[in-house]
Design an enzyme around this catalytic site. Structure first.
Site, PDB file in Angstrom:
ATOM      1  CG  ASP A   1      15.865 -35.459  -5.789  1.00  0.00           C
ATOM      2  OD1 ASP A   1      14.671 -35.126  -5.681  1.00  0.00           O
ATOM      3  OD2 ASP A   1      16.535 -35.943  -4.861  1.00  0.00           O
TER       4      ASP A   1
HETATM    5  N1  URA Z   1      14.839 -40.090  -3.085  1.00  0.00           N
HETATM    6  C1  URA Z   1      15.652 -39.022  -3.281  1.00  0.00           C
HETATM    7  O1  URA Z   1      16.271 -38.533  -2.358  1.00  0.00           O
HETATM    8  N2  URA Z   1      15.756 -38.534  -4.525  1.00  0.00           N
HETATM    9  C2  URA Z   1      15.123 -39.064  -5.603  1.00  0.00           C
HETATM   10  O2  URA Z   1      15.276 -38.573  -6.718  1.00  0.00           O
HETATM   11  C3  URA Z   1      14.297 -40.166  -5.370  1.00  0.00           C
HETATM   12  C4  URA Z   1      14.173 -40.665  -4.117  1.00  0.00           C
END
Ligand code: URA
Length: 242
Positions: A107
């Protein structure tokens, strides 16, 4: 391997020059093959044995490349984007070449270990849950963890939309901090897993993929080439992971 390839194809995959630019450079005499000027960019060469220089710079031929990036916050896990800065945009110029993409997404607000490559098969193997390549995350939560969370993660969390997650590794590190290992890559998975236990993730960092650890010498935004051994470490699956 003795396969012959077009000179412009080889240069364009190893650099950021377009084929049109390469044609122009060749016409101007800026490309050499084995020390001699080569004015035709469609000349066939052996990329493994012929020495190619462009404007005096030697082109080192590698079919695929593999980089480790310590992803900073605020950068998009994509190759390119009209509005946002991407993980490929922030690579140093000397590592840039065509067709690079992040193997899996973090993310925008997640930091840590991201592999950037142009090898689709490598990325597919790394991401496929059946290959059991565990991704390790350190999650910081909005409140102190209670003792029920570990069991929920270990039994397989059910997300709010009914999606059942595979069993995950869970270790409480601090009152509000946990290490989680998963081999799936559902959208916002770690955040959603905690949400289903009524916790908000306030900070998330990926620290390891398979047996490959994030290099602690890499500052946020820095990248480096993976060694052959490190590439293999991604797929060295430990049976006792969960
Ligand atoms: N899980 C998440 O919620 N975000 C990420 O960036 C990676 C795994």
């Amino acid at each position: 391997m003795n396969t012959l390839e077009r000179l412009d194809k080889i240069i364009s995959t190893q650099t950021s020059y377009s084929r049109k630019e390469i044609k122009k450079l060749a016409r101007m005499g800026d490309i050499q093959v084995n020390g001699g000027v080569c004015k035709n960019s469609d000349t066939k060469i052996n990329p493994n044995t012929d020495i190619v220089t462009v404007c005096g710079e030697k082109i080192s031929y590698q079919k695929y490349v593999y980089y480790m990036l310590n992803k900073p916050k605020g950068v998009l896990s994509a190759s390119n984007d009209k509005n946002a800065v991407t993980v490929v945009d922030i690579l140093p110029q000397e590592l840039k070449r065509k067709n690079l993409f992040p193997a899996g997404r973090l993310d925008k607000d997640t930091t840590g270990l991201l592999i950037i490559t142009d090898d689709g098969d490598f990325a597919h193997r790394m991401l496929s849950p059946s290959k059991k390549v565990y991704k390790h995350y350190i999650a910081t939560l909005d409140k102190e963890l209670d003792d029920t969370v570990k069991e929920k993660f270990e039994n397989g969390i059910v997300l709010s939309d009914g999606t059942v997650c595979q069993k995950a590794f869970f270790e409480k590190l601090e009152p509000k901090k946990a290490l989680v290992k998963i081999c799936e890559g559902k959208f916002h998975q770690v955040k959603k897993m905690f949400l289903s236990c009524s916790y908000m993730v306030v900070d998330l960092e990926r620290v390891q993929i398979g047996e490959l650890k994030l290099d602690s010498n890499l500052h946020y935004g820095q990248a480096r080439i993976l060694s052959e051994k490190e590439k293999q470490a991604v797929f060295s699956v430990k049976n006792d992971q969960i």
